[in-house]
Scaffold this motif. Structure first.
Motif, short mmCIF file in Angstrom:
data_model
loop_
_atom_site.label_atom_id
_atom_site.label_comp_id
_atom_site.label_asym_id
_atom_site.label_seq_id
_atom_site.Cartn_x
_atom_site.Cartn_y
_atom_site.Cartn_z
N ILE A 188 0.87 -1.23 -0.09
CA ILE A 188 -0.11 -0.01 0.19
C ILE A 188 0.85 1.29 -0.05
O ILE A 188 0.68 2.28 -0.75
N GLY A 189 1.88 1.20 0.91
CA GLY A 189 2.80 2.61 0.94
C GLY A 189 3.45 2.86 -0.61
O GLY A 189 3.52 3.75 -0.95
N VAL A 190 3.96 1.75 -1.31
CA VAL A 190 4.43 1.81 -2.57
C VAL A 190 3.54 2.29 -3.55
O VAL A 190 3.84 3.18 -4.21
N THR A 191 2.26 1.81 -3.53
CA THR A 191 1.28 2.26 -4.13
C THR A 191 0.72 3.85 -4.36
O THR A 191 0.54 4.36 -5.11
N LEU A 192 0.77 4.08 -2.92
CA LEU A 192 0.23 5.55 -2.64
C LEU A 192 1.33 6.34 -3.09
O LEU A 192 1.13 7.62 -3.68
N TYR A 193 2.48 6.00 -2.82
CA TYR A 193 3.98 6.83 -3.21
C TYR A 193 3.65 6.92 -4.77
O TYR A 193 3.81 8.02 -5.37
N HIS A 194 3.55 5.93 -5.38
CA HIS A 194 3.33 5.92 -6.77
C HIS A 194 2.36 6.84 -7.41
O HIS A 194 2.35 7.65 -8.22
N ALA A 195 0.97 6.76 -6.59
CA ALA A 195 -0.10 7.63 -7.10
C ALA A 195 0.14 9.14 -6.80
O ALA A 195 -0.34 9.90 -7.48
N ALA A 196 0.91 9.32 -5.66
CA ALA A 196 1.08 10.73 -5.30
C ALA A 196 2.20 11.49 -6.20
O ALA A 196 2.32 12.70 -6.61
N THR A 197 3.22 10.67 -6.84
CA THR A 197 4.16 11.13 -7.58
C THR A 197 4.41 10.67 -8.92
O THR A 197 5.03 11.39 -9.75
N SER A 202 5.67 8.21 -9.90
CA SER A 202 7.09 7.25 -9.79
C SER A 202 7.06 6.30 -8.84
O SER A 202 6.44 6.64 -7.64
N LEU A 203 7.94 5.22 -8.82
CA LEU A 203 8.13 4.16 -7.67
C LEU A 203 9.01 5.07 -6.75
O LEU A 203 9.77 5.64 -7.20
N PRO A 204 8.94 4.54 -5.44
CA PRO A 204 9.77 5.21 -4.47
C PRO A 204 11.11 4.71 -4.49
O PRO A 204 12.01 5.39 -4.06
N PHE A 205 11.44 3.35 -4.98
CA PHE A 205 12.80 2.79 -4.84
C PHE A 205 13.08 2.45 -6.21
O PHE A 205 12.57 1.47 -6.92
N VAL A 206 14.27 3.08 -6.62
CA VAL A 206 14.74 3.21 -8.10
C VAL A 206 16.21 2.84 -8.02
O VAL A 206 16.94 3.78 -8.01
N PRO A 207 16.58 1.59 -8.52
CA PRO A 207 18.23 1.25 -8.87
C PRO A 207 18.56 2.04 -10.29
O PRO A 207 17.53 2.40 -10.86
N PHE A 208 19.81 2.42 -10.54
CA PHE A 208 19.96 2.84 -11.62
C PHE A 208 19.54 1.85 -12.79
O PHE A 208 20.12 0.76 -12.71
N ALA A 217 11.95 7.25 0.20
CA ALA A 217 12.19 6.82 -1.39
C ALA A 217 13.87 6.71 -1.14
O ALA A 217 14.31 7.43 -0.54
N GLY A 218 14.15 6.03 -2.03
CA GLY A 218 15.59 5.66 -2.41
C GLY A 218 16.03 5.87 -3.76
O GLY A 218 15.30 5.26 -4.51
N THR A 219 17.07 6.43 -4.32
CA THR A 219 17.26 6.39 -5.64
C THR A 219 19.00 6.32 -5.93
O THR A 219 19.77 6.84 -5.02
N GLN A 220 19.29 5.49 -6.94
CA GLN A 220 20.68 5.39 -7.35
C GLN A 220 20.67 6.01 -8.70
O GLN A 220 20.19 5.58 -9.82
N GLU A 272 20.62 7.40 -2.72
CA GLU A 272 20.33 8.81 -2.01
C GLU A 272 18.96 8.59 -1.45
O GLU A 272 18.05 8.09 -2.11
N TRP A 273 18.77 9.24 -0.50
CA TRP A 273 17.52 9.05 0.21
C TRP A 273 16.47 10.42 0.24
O TRP A 273 17.03 11.59 0.49
N SER A 274 15.30 10.12 0.35
CA SER A 274 14.57 11.29 0.37
C SER A 274 13.41 11.20 1.59
O SER A 274 12.87 9.89 1.80
N TYR A 275 13.19 12.35 2.19
CA TYR A 275 12.37 12.15 3.27
C TYR A 275 10.96 13.11 3.28
O TYR A 275 10.25 13.32 4.11
N THR A 276 11.05 13.41 1.99
CA THR A 276 9.75 14.35 1.51
C THR A 276 9.32 13.96 0.20
O THR A 276 10.06 13.11 -0.57
N LEU A 277 8.04 14.17 -0.27
CA LEU A 277 7.65 14.18 -1.69
C LEU A 277 8.44 15.04 -2.51
O LEU A 277 8.80 16.23 -2.10
N PRO A 278 8.62 14.74 -3.95
CA PRO A 278 9.38 15.58 -4.88
C PRO A 278 8.52 16.76 -5.02
O PRO A 278 7.17 16.92 -4.94
N VAL A 279 9.28 18.07 -5.34
CA VAL A 279 8.71 19.31 -5.78
C VAL A 279 7.63 19.12 -6.86
O VAL A 279 6.75 19.94 -6.89
#
Length: 723
Positions: free
Chosen positions: A241-250, A252-258, A281-284, A292-299
């Motif tokens: 549910i957390g991944v789905t809600l993040y996806h719906a809000a942004t 994009s998926l919250p966890f994305v490797p290169f 969220a975390g991104t490479q 790289e970690w994020s504690y907020t939703l993207p602008v």
């Protein structure tokens, strides 16, 4: 585990002509071989809605009524599963009955093969995934639509938990969208092939789900194929549910490797398991680069900061790997229900030139609302002044928040701060930074993906342009209201001239009253000029055509995008078609360049210039209001002194009158000579003089009280005319 295309209980409406019903005559010969049916339902194999590892879903019709339904037809592989697993989905769906759960109408069998068929509710508007895949939602759903998703998912999941069921494959593709009779979205959970009954304290060891939405513990065993003896509980649904809600809000998926989640699975697992507490969220960004970690939703997210502040803590606590630290469903339902029970108050902050969404409960006090505004605007409650539609809006802290006027984004409360600051304006990311480039060669799939990305950035530019234009209008409108209110106060304060004419009557107040009457005409002229300037600027904003120009570019780009979407399904293009495709790529790029040029030159630059001008005008209004506030204080002080002087004069006059009366009494008792039957002329003249001065003081005090009331009125903003 589901890794193939999304399987679901419904999908988007097919563009093929609807199949006729049995009563309408024979089927065309070309269709008969591809038709499949049960006793009561039939479908064409071209009407595929979704396909999974064990079943395919088709759009079907009732043979008698022609009613559209979705049928889930199980394949041969599904019958290799244990018997209890095969029947589990039927049993789960029969147990459920909720508006946010897909409905099961019947369980039938195909005639020859005896394959099981689930007959379910058909959702013509597709899944949440199909909504998110639309270019207009490339950066997430609008706030109103996101709240609908949240409400429906929470309600559906609550029904599952009340019936002791864990879904085990929550994802946007398994959340169907139905449009209600009033045009509202209704989202429904579907695909219960992985569902089973499970209490809060029970565990299971089998693995189901979709990679990107899978709990890390399940991901480790199912995707990485690492042996481990962990058992899983209902918390796996919370992670999904957390991944789905993040996806719906942004978008994009919250966890994305290169390279994407399915290219580097080891890094994907590292991101989800090494995520610090509080991160959502975390991104490479670079190959073999740091996480790289994020504690907020993207602008780029369309959700307001007011909603984000409520949502982010929920995401942080359900996207938690350690089950001991992860919230349970009880707390998840409590916190999400708290959001959904709140009402939103739209507030446009003139000091910041930004619209804020303030989420509060209807039973809260206005004091709580003022504190919530303070958290978002940094304007302390004692410095907050409000107008609504040009009228004074006095917010009594002790009253219920229900007394606050009903607001919208276009009709918010207008907040004015008594403390001056430089307006910052709306924070946003330049859409040009998110525009991909076409590859030189003709690659139908790559060209489609690029066109989709460019179109998504174009829609984002349109939304930002609309927000900037609306903000510019709210700046001008709100400031005009406050300027008008000050002008009204300045007109009334002309009455101070009458008080100034009396300054010779009381020399100790002359200097103060003189200061109160100076510069009134100059102040009025300044505010009058500013008001005229604001009206002129508002006319210019109304004449702005940049939104229409951006929309025109988007419409042309969308037509090319649709052609690319159609072409990608073909094995190749002929020579002439390929040349047209190349020209379309060139035209698409030119349109995107033109769109960004209009966005930057016609909207962003004008908006930034208006912010600078807005700041200067705000300083003028602040200086004027501070000047008038000082005048008010001076008049109040004069009034106090005048009252004191009047009281002193009254006491002196009483004493003199008493003395005069005593002299008369003594004169009558002593039978003075006829030449002196009355008190001395000096005492009599002094009494008369004091009586005259007392009368003048009363007149002065009365005038000062009148003017004091006028000044006090300046702290209350009068109604402004509709403009």
């Amino acid at each position: 585990m589901t890794t193939s295309p999304e399987s679901s209980g419904g999908a988007t409406q097919s563009h093929k002509p609807a199949c006729p019903t049995a009563e309408m005559g024979r089927w065309p010969a070309s269709w008969e071989q591809e038709m499949q049916s049960t006793v009561n339902y039939l479908w064409h194999t071209d009407d595929l809605l979704g396909q999974g590892a064990t079943a395919s879903v088709y759009k079907a019709r009732n043979k008698k009524s022609g009613e559209l339904v979705a049928v889930k037809v199980f394949n041969t592989a599904s019958y290799l599963r244990p018997r209890e697993v095969q029947v589990r989905e039927f049993e789960v769906l029969r147990k459920l009955n909720h508006q946010n759960i897909i409905k099961l109408f019947a369980v039938e069998e195909m005639g020859g093969s005896r394959q099981k068929v689930l007959v379910m509710e058909y959702c013509a508007s597709g899944s949440l995934m199909s909504v998110l895949e639309g270019p207009e939602n490339a950066f997430g759903l609008p706030e109103d639509e996101f709240l609908v998703v949240l409400r429906c998912v929470v309600a559906g999941m609550n029904h599952l938990r009340e019936n002791g069921i864990v879904h085990r494959d929550i994802k946007p593709g398994n959340i169907m969208r139905l449009v209600g009779e009033e045009g509202q979205s209704i989202y429904k959970l579907t695909d219960f092939g992985a569902a089973r009954e499970l209490d809060d304290d029970e565990k299971f060891v089998s693995v189901y789900g979709t990679e990107e939405y899978l709990h890390p513990d399940m991901y480790e065993r199912a995707v990485l194929r690492k042996p481990q003896q962990k058992a899983f509980g209902v918390a796996v649904d919370l992670w999904s549910i957390g991944v789905t809600l993040y996806h719906a809000a942004t978008g994009s998926l919250p966890f994305v490797p290169f390279g994407g989640p399915r290219r580097n699975k080891e890094i994907m697992y590292r991101i989800t398991t090494e995520k610090p507490a509080g991160a959502i969220a975390g991104t490479q960004r670079l190959e073999n680069g740091p996480l790289e970690w994020s504690y907020t939703l993207p602008v780029t997210c369309q959700l307001s900061m007011g909603l984000q502040s409520q949502l982010v803590p929920i995401l942080a606590n359900i996207l938690e790997v350690e089950q001991a630290k992860c919230w349970g469903f009880d707390q998840f339902f409590a916190e999400t229900s708290d959001i959904l029970q709140r009402v939103v108050v739209h507030v446009f902050s003139l000091p910041q030139a930004v619209v804020h969404h303030v989420y509060i409960h209807a039973h809260n006090t206005i004091a709580i609302f003022l504190e919530a505004v303070y958290k978002q605007t940094n304007v302390a409650p004692q410095h907050q002044e409000y107008l609504f539609e040009g009228h004074l809006c006095v917010l009594e802290p002790s009253l219920s928040a229900q007394h606050i006027a009903h607001t919208t984004a276009s009709s918010p409360l207008t907040l004015f701060s008594m403390v001056s600051e430089t307006p910052k304006g709306l924070a946003f990311r330049d859409p040009a930074l998110d525009i991909p480039k076409f590859v030189p060669k003709v690659d139908l799939q790559a060209d489609y993906n690029t066109a989709k990305g460019v179109l998504g950035a174009g829609y984002q530019a349109l939304r930002l342009a609309q927000a900037l234009l609306a903000g510019q209008e709210l700046m001008l409108r709100g400031l005009h209201w406050f300027v008008f209110s000050n002008m009204a106060g300045v007109t009334e304060i002309q009455e101070l001239k009458r008080a100034a004419e009396l300054r010779s009557k009381l020399r100790t107040l002359a200097e103060v009253l003189s200061r109160c009457s100076r510069n009134i005409t100059e102040t009025k002229m300044t505010l009058s000029n500013l008001s005229s300037e604001l009206m002129k600027n508002r006319d210019q904003v109304h004449e702005d055509r940049s939104i229409q120009q951006i929309q025109c570019c988007l419409d042309k780009m969308y037509l090319i995008y649709k052609q690319f979407k159609k072409s990608r399904m073909r094995p190749g293009l002929g020579y002439n078609e390929e040349q047209i495709h190349k020209l379309d790529k060139v035209n698409f790029s030119h349109l995107a360049k033109r769109l960004l040029q209009v966005f930057q030159e016609e909207r962003v630059q004008k908006y930034q210039a208006s912010l600078v001008t807005h700041g200067k005008r705000m300083r003028v209004v602040h200086e004027t209001r501070n000047h008038l506030r000082l005048v008010g204080c001076s008049v109040a002080a004069c009034n106090t002194e005048a009252q004191g002087a009047q009281e002193s004069l009254s006491k002196i006059l009483d004493w003199l009158s008493h003395q005069l009366l005593q002299d008369r009494t003594k004169g009558a008792q002593a039978s003075p000579p006829p030449t002196a039957p009355y008190p001395s002329p000096a005492l009599k003249d002094l009494v008369l003089h004091m009586q005259e001065l007392c009368k003048e003081m009363k007149v002065l005090a009365s005038d000062l009280q009148d003017n004091n009331r006028v000044i006090e009125g300046l702290s209350r903003v009068p109604s402004a005319p509709d403009i």
